[in-house]
Enzyme design. Structure first.
Site, short mmCIF file in Angstrom:
data_model
loop_
_atom_site.label_atom_id
_atom_site.label_comp_id
_atom_site.label_asym_id
_atom_site.label_seq_id
_atom_site.Cartn_x
_atom_site.Cartn_y
_atom_site.Cartn_z
N THR A 78 0.86 -1.17 0.00
CA THR A 78 0.00 0.00 0.00
C THR A 78 0.90 1.23 0.00
OG1 THR A 78 -1.54 1.26 1.33
CG2 THR A 78 -0.27 -0.39 2.50
N LYS A 89 -8.24 21.92 9.94
CA LYS A 89 -8.42 22.41 11.30
C LYS A 89 -8.45 23.93 11.30
CE LYS A 89 -7.43 21.21 15.94
NZ LYS A 89 -6.60 20.60 16.93
#
Ligand code: AMP
Length: 542
Positions: A184, A439
């Site tokens: 991956t 954020k």
């Protein structure tokens, strides 16, 4: 007290042996790299897997060896899945979309003994040849007539099979022995290997076969757009033979027009793939004015399926099953099939449910936790990092103690890196990758939620939302849009978003691009976008 039942180790080859006997008419249709269509039944595939195992043994492949593949979805790749694991070796699928550097790294890291490649990738192998490890046997997945002139010394796949016995004495190994390997590609560091066992693969195939019957049933014709070179084509090459569904393998032609033609010609009933692929198919359906006649279900995963895409298919009478999973989970973790108790819901409510990533499949446990690791309630409101546990989920990464330790929590659960909520019906809702959340002033904004709304705007062909640094708020969202003919204004997009978001959550700015950069696994590469727009100054951030 122990039960008194036989213990027969689970083996992948048993799937194909069963399909050959129980579903002799079903099999694999392949668009070949040679240019034609090829058909074989599971019975023929089983015999050819035996011939292939003899051929591989003949060039010195032994149990435990890694045999790599660099190939599209097709019958020879399917035969390799079964022959290699059946003989006790490990089938290592390599993603051709990785960079040359990453490919060489994983060939080395896996310790591959052989590499089987499709004709398409001959130039790639020629370019890499001098960096490949000594002794790596290269096998070209074609017949003698199509073997090209090459400076590389390729063995011919069909010659390996020629004249070999169609019986093979498949060894009985421990069911926990390794069978397949897939790396991956994280956005940082080197790729990490998920090493599947016979047991995990067979269990996952059975779990999948139980879970999505609208795709997976006897007589179905499934087109996996999701590649065999990454995440085992979501387990379809193992689950379809169990139930007696045929596989229609598209080779390398994955554009909307090619898929539409193949689906129509082969009366495909279900197709599985990532959202980017469905953008192409949907555009083609628009051009032709109709969907492929037999298409009954699409399974969408790999990235969040936008609401507009789900609605578009459902309006055509094509069921959408939104699924979520990871390479590390074999890969399917949740599925969006609605339960019978939800029959009474109206279309809007059904689509609301389908926009979520669905319920866990049998054998997968989910938990969400706060920043201290404490469990959060499954109330649809609490948002936390998602951890998973199950028999088809990695217990660590292949030969990588550091990454293994970082991935698992103290209770032995695997940390997905996704941030999610789970509602009281068990429906998972992925808000973002942890690293893609925005954020702003101490509050989180989900990029996926913003994208979902922007995608529904008639002037938006595709879009992504990324975080840019901001002197006052830390981070603020930037909307990156691939426009259709007319460009939308930011005000128009804001108007749509205001129905669903607070004003402070809306993107501060919008930029246009011709196309979105994709990762090797077909996801929008937010890392590339963040790099590309690193110097972009948001309106009030100067
Ligand atoms: P991969 O290992 O390449 O399959 O990537 C796994 C990651 O893809 C997950 O951790 C998610 O971040 C993302 N992903 C997969 N399916 C979905 C989905 N249906 N919705 C949102 N993200 C998804």
């Amino acid at each position: 007290m122990q039960g008194m039942m036989m213990h027969i180790p689970l083996r992948i080859i048993e799937i194909l042996r069963y399909a050959a006997e129980a579903h002799p008419g079903a099999g694999i249709v392949s668009v070949r790299t040679e240019g034609d269509i090829h058909r074989e039944t599971y019975a023929e595939a089983y015999q050819r897997a035996a011939q292939l195992a003899h051929g591989l043994a003949g060039i010195g492949i032994a149990p435990g060896d890694r045999v790599a593949t660099l190939a599209w979805n097709g019958y020879r790749h399917f035969e390799l899945y079964y022959a290699v694991s059946g003989m006790g070796a490990v089938c290592h699928t390599i993603n051709p979309r990785l960079s040359a550097e990453q490919m060489l790294y994983i060939i080395q890291h896996a310790g591959d003994r052989a590499l089987c490649v499709d004709l398409t990738f001959v130039p790639l192998i020629e370019a890499l040849a001098e960096h490949l490890p000594d002794g790596l046997r290269l096998i070209l997945m074609t017949d003698r007539a199509h073997m090209p002139e090459s400076k590389v010394d390729f063995l011919c796949y069909e010659e390996l099979l020629d004249g070999q016995s169609t019986d093979y004495d498949w060894p009985v190994m421990d069911e926990n022995d390794a069978a397949a390997l897939c790396y991956t590609s994280g956005t940082t560091g080197n790729p990490k290997g998920a090493l599947y066992s016979h047991r995990s693969t067979v269990l996952h195939a059975m779990q999948l076969a139980l879970t999505i019957p609208r795709s997976l049933h006897e007589g179905a014709r499934i087109l996996p757009v999701v590649p065999m070179f990454h995440v085992n084509s979501w387990g379809l090459p193992y689950a379809a033979p169990i139930v007696g569904a045929s596989l229609v393998m598209p080779g390398g032609k994955l554009d909307g027009a090619s898929l539409w033609d193949l689906m129509e010609a082969e009366q495909v009933t279900a197709s599985w793939g990532v959202p980017t692929v469905w953008l192409g198919l949907r555009a083609e359906i628009g051009t032709r004015g109709q969907a492929p006649a037999a298409l009954d279900q699409v399974v969408i995963g790999g990235s969040a399926a936008p609401r507009s895409m789900i609605e578009g298919f459902e309006k055509l009478g094509i069921d959408v099953c939104h699924a979520w999973g990871m390479t590390e989970m074999s890969p399917v973790g949740t599925h969006g099939q609605l339960s019978a108790s939800m029959d009474g819901l109206d279309l809007k409510e059904k689509i609301d449910r389908k926009c979520k990533q669905g319920r866990r499949i049998f054998g997968v446990d989910l938990k969400i936790v706060d920043e201290h690791g404490a469990r959060l309630p499954h109330d649809g409101k609490a948002v936390g990092e998602l951890y998973v546990r199950g028999n088809a989920i990695i217990s660590g990464y292949f030969n990588n103690p550091e990454a293994s330790e970082a991935a698992m929590d103290a209770e032995g659960w695997f940390g997905t890196g996704d941030v999610a909520s789970i509602d009281p019906h068990g429906f998972l809702y992925i808000q973002d990758r942890a690293k893609d959340l925005i954020k702003s002033g101490g509050e989180w904004i989900s990029s996926i939620d913003l994208e979902n709304i922007a995608m529904a705007h008639p002037k938006v062909a595709n879009c992504a939302v990324i975080a840019l640094p901001h002197p006052k708020w830390d981070e603020r969202p930037l909307l990156v849009v691939v426009p259709k003919e007319d460009k939308p204004t930011l005000g128009e997009i804001h108007d749509m978003m205001l129905e669903h978001f607070a004003k402070w959550q809306l993107p501060d700015d919008m930029v246009f691009v011709d196309e979105l950069p994709l990762t090797a696994t077909g996801k929008v590469s937010k890392l590339t976008l963040r790099e590309r727009f690193a110097d972009h100054v948001l309106p009030d951030a100067g």
